[in-house]
Design an enzyme around this catalytic site. Structure first.
Site, PDB file in Angstrom:
ATOM      1  N   GLY A   1       0.828  -1.205   0.000  1.00  0.00           N
ATOM      2  CA  GLY A   1       0.000   0.000   0.000  1.00  0.00           C
ATOM      3  C   GLY A   1       0.855   1.246   0.000  1.00  0.00           C
ATOM      4  O   GLY A   1       2.062   1.184   0.271  1.00  0.00           O
TER       5      GLY A   1
ATOM      6  N   GLU B   1      10.430  -5.243   4.909  1.00  0.00           N
ATOM      7  CA  GLU B   1      11.203  -5.264   3.660  1.00  0.00           C
ATOM      8  C   GLU B   1      12.680  -4.989   3.938  1.00  0.00           C
ATOM      9  O   GLU B   1      13.210  -3.914   3.692  1.00  0.00           O
ATOM     10  CB  GLU B   1      10.643  -4.258   2.666  1.00  0.00           C
ATOM     11  CG  GLU B   1      11.239  -4.389   1.270  1.00  0.00           C
ATOM     12  CD  GLU B   1      11.068  -5.777   0.676  1.00  0.00           C
ATOM     13  OE1 GLU B   1      11.792  -6.704   1.106  1.00  0.00           O
ATOM     14  OE2 GLU B   1      10.239  -5.950  -0.224  1.00  0.00           O
TER      15      GLU B   1
ATOM     16  N   GLY C   1      -0.867   2.637   6.973  1.00  0.00           N
ATOM     17  CA  GLY C   1      -1.043   1.913   8.231  1.00  0.00           C
ATOM     18  C   GLY C   1      -0.305   0.594   8.307  1.00  0.00           C
ATOM     19  O   GLY C   1      -0.563  -0.210   9.212  1.00  0.00           O
ATOM     20  N   LYS C   2       0.626   0.357   7.386  1.00  0.00           N
ATOM     21  CA  LYS C   2       1.338  -0.933   7.361  1.00  0.00           C
ATOM     22  C   LYS C   2       2.170  -1.137   8.633  1.00  0.00           C
ATOM     23  O   LYS C   2       2.108  -2.190   9.263  1.00  0.00           O
ATOM     24  CB  LYS C   2       2.237  -1.015   6.119  1.00  0.00           C
ATOM     25  CG  LYS C   2       1.485  -0.887   4.798  1.00  0.00           C
ATOM     26  CD  LYS C   2       2.385  -1.138   3.608  1.00  0.00           C
ATOM     27  CE  LYS C   2       3.467  -0.086   3.453  1.00  0.00           C
ATOM     28  NZ  LYS C   2       2.914   1.255   3.123  1.00  0.00           N
ATOM     29  N   THR C   3       2.958  -0.132   8.995  1.00  0.00           N
ATOM     30  CA  THR C   3       3.802  -0.252  10.181  1.00  0.00           C
ATOM     31  C   THR C   3       2.958  -0.340  11.451  1.00  0.00           C
ATOM     32  O   THR C   3       3.331  -1.016  12.408  1.00  0.00           O
ATOM     33  CB  THR C   3       4.765   0.949  10.274  1.00  0.00           C
ATOM     34  OG1 THR C   3       5.560   0.999   9.083  1.00  0.00           O
ATOM     35  CG2 THR C   3       5.682   0.832  11.477  1.00  0.00           C
TER      36      THR C   3
ATOM     37  N   SER D   1       2.452   4.925   1.098  1.00  0.00           N
ATOM     38  CA  SER D   1       2.995   5.402   2.369  1.00  0.00           C
ATOM     39  C   SER D   1       1.885   6.035   3.200  1.00  0.00           C
ATOM     40  O   SER D   1       1.033   6.761   2.689  1.00  0.00           O
ATOM     41  CB  SER D   1       4.096   6.438   2.097  1.00  0.00           C
ATOM     42  OG  SER D   1       4.606   6.949   3.297  1.00  0.00           O
ATOM     43  N   GLY D   2       1.899   5.729   4.508  1.00  0.00           N
ATOM     44  CA  GLY D   2       0.892   6.289   5.398  1.00  0.00           C
ATOM     45  C   GLY D   2      -0.404   5.510   5.440  1.00  0.00           C
ATOM     46  O   GLY D   2      -1.386   5.972   6.023  1.00  0.00           O
TER      47      GLY D   2
END
Length: 600
Positions: free
Chosen positions: A377, A507, A382-384, A379-380
């Protein structure tokens, strides 16, 4: 439910909080008692000296000298000096013990505070609590407490003797105490406000130092020295101004007290001389009276310094208690994970760092046991944050995360986090040796055979064996002495040694050159084999091989499936794949360009 804070203590001077802090620090009561006892003995000996002087003055002659009395007084003087010296040492010992106890509590607390605390507090502020504020408390106990106790005894004892010797002169002396209180009280309050401001500014300045010095390479690379110099100078000037304010208060306090005392001496000398001339008192009594007056005036100075230090200590106590009263994690509360080789389910998970600004909205998907799930997705999206929730750095506001049938919140943090291996883009390393970093966090002894096996699977053994000190090679602060690829392989070896059942990979090859990427990818394949893996994917190569891909956009899952399935029906994923293919074409057309440069 999200971790919350308890109500913070009010920023006011309160002895109850200070007493609680001291009691919980487990002060050496016997040592304190002995120290104060010796101080009291030394003070009581001092109270006898004026009476002896009175007798000497009133009946002075060479023939009347009693050498036994003089010898006894000399012995008493020596014993008093020894008692005073031992008392000072024991009080310093007790002060250091108390500070060590408070620092131990703070350090233990800081290690179990949730990540949300560190999101909202600068590192320098926290360091200041451990160093500056605890030092202020030590100063009160080791340097000022004895002066307050002995000074109080000296004042009370002297007043009792003076009332007995001449109550009229004593009442004249008493007239100065209300005046001294009127002077000291408002100045003391002002000193407290200044002390609070100075402690806050010291913490802020420490934060600037910590930030700049820990990232000095960035500062130099960005030619930011002038900017940082200005910010540092601003902090220095603020501290300077607080120091001047403190100096002004002290400059008012000391001369005013001295002036009042000198006026008192003049009045008493004049009045006392008249009473000696009239025969109401003897010359020896006047000398003794003035000596006792010294034994009152000197302790008053000590006591005023004590109350100044008390104001500083109350400010330090407030800031320390704010840390100690913060809601903490409880790492050992909960059940142990007995079977981590189960699927993990996110069910309608919603999370926000700030109220009304959700980062994740009703996120639902399943991570199949032993398979690879990739999160893709912009940046921003909500992955992290998903990683943080799985690691339980935060708790979701709504929905559930389960391991098999059980919510992960029912497991103890220690047991849950021991099941997880995490490899990020940055690969954080601690200052120490390669061995220290690979074994970091493990509670059991690691054999050399285990160490080498993990290094081989991480493809780290080759470069480690080429180093002069091998596994005992120092990596430098944040691993600066190693290359990016070497740091990544050390991080992978660390994860392999933990033998986690769940992997989280941010990653880990995105910031490497193409040569290092190949080696690290091979190491990651060894690490991922047979483990439930969640990957934040920035590259097509990672996505193509994943068993499942979740596309996250602005905190919402907009698609899931395999690479081929998403190519067919998900427009944003097709754009993502097209961008990756374009990057690959650029790499093949200009092989000298590093992967990092193209990716950026």
């Amino acid at each position: 439910m999200a971790v919350t804070r308890k109500e913070e203590p009010k920023g006011k001077s309160n002895w109850r909080g200070f007493t609680r802090l001291l009691v919980q620090a487990n002060p050496p009561k016997l040592v304190l008692s002995i120290a104060l006892g010796l101080s009291i003995i030394s003070t009581l000996v001092g109270l006898v000296i004026p009476l002896f002087t009175k007798n000497v003055v009133d009946s002075f002659s060479v023939s009347s000298l009693n050498w036994t009395q003089i010898s006894g007084m000399a012995i008493a003087f020596v014993a008093s000096a020894i008692a005073s010296g031992v008392s000072v040492y024991l009080l310093n010992y007790a002060g250091q013990r108390v500070v060590a106890g408070i620092r131990d509590r703070l350090w233990k607390k800081l290690l179990v505070l949730p990540v949300s605390y560190y999101d909202n507090h600068q590192t320098g502020d926290t360091i200041s609590r451990m160093t500056n504020d605890t030092g202020v408390i030590k100063g009160l106990i080791a340097e000022h407490m004895a002066g307050f106790v002995t000074g109080s005894i000296s004042i009370v004892g002297s007043i009792v003797v003076l009332l007995y010797m001449d109550w009229k002169m004593t009442l004249i002396m008493f007239s100065v105490f209300p005046l001294a209180f009127i002077i000291l009280f408002p100045l003391g309050r002002q000193m407290y406000k200044i002390s609070k401001g100075m402690q806050a500014e010291t913490a802020s300045f420490t934060s600037v130092l910590n930030r700049v010095l820990s990232e000095i390479r960035l500062v130099k690379a960005a030619n930011a020295e002038p900017v940082e110099y200005v910010e540092g100078t601003t902090g220095i000037q603020k501290l300077f101004k607080f120091g001047l304010k403190e100096g002004r208060v002290q400059a008012l306090m000391t001369p005013l007290i001295t002036f009042v005392m000198l006026m008192l001496f003049v009045v008493l000398f004049g009045y006392g001389g008249m009473r000696v001339a009239s025969g109401a008192i003897s010359a020896g009594q006047l000398v003794a009276f003035m000596l006792y007056l010294f034994q009152i005036v000197m302790p008053i100075t000590q006591i005023s310094q004590f109350f100044n230090q008390v104001q500083k200590t109350m400010g330090a106590t407030d800031t320390i208690l704010k840390v100690l009263d913060y809601e903490e994690e409880h790492p050992n509360n909960g059940a142990s994970v007995t079977n981590a080789s189960q699927s993990i389910h996110f069910d309608q998970v919603t999370f926000s760092y700030k109220e009304g600004e959700p980062v994740l909205k009703n996120v639902s998907f399943a991570m199949e046991a032993g398979k690879v799930t990739a999160i893709v997705g912009p940046s921003g999206s909500g992955k992290t944050t998903l990683f943080s929730l799985l690691e339980r750095f935060y708790a979701q506001q709504n929905g559930s995360i389960t391991l098999g049938p059980d919510g992960i919140s029912q497991f103890s943090l220690v047991s849950w986090r021991s099941q997880i291996g995490y490899v990020s883009q940055e690969s954080p390393l601690i200052a120490g040796t390669i061995r220290d970093n690979i074994c970091y966090g493990l509670q059991h002894e690691v054999t050399m055979e285990e160490l080498k096996r993990a290094s081989q699977m991480a493809y780290a053994d080759a470069f480690i064996e080429e180093l002069p000190q091998k596994y005992d090679t120092e990596v430098g602060e944040r691993g600066i002495k190693l290359s990016g690829g070497q740091r990544q392989r050390i991080a992978i070896a660390r994860a392999l040694l933990r033998d986690p059942k769940i992997l989280m990979l941010d990653e880990a090859t995105s910031s490497l050159d193409s040569k290092s990427e190949v080696v690290v990818q091979q190491a990651l394949q060894n690490l991922m084999r047979g483990r439930t893996t969640l990957v934040i994917a920035h590259r097509l190569s990672t996505v193509v091989d994943a068993d499942q891909i979740i596309f996250l956009d602005k905190g919402v899952v907009t698609g899931s499936g395999t690479h081929q399935q998403l190519l067919e029906y998900h427009e944003m994923y097709r754009e993502f794949a097209a961008q990756q293919l374009q990057l690959q074409d650029q790499l093949s057309s200009d092989p000298s360009e590093s992967l990092t440069e193209v990716h950026s």
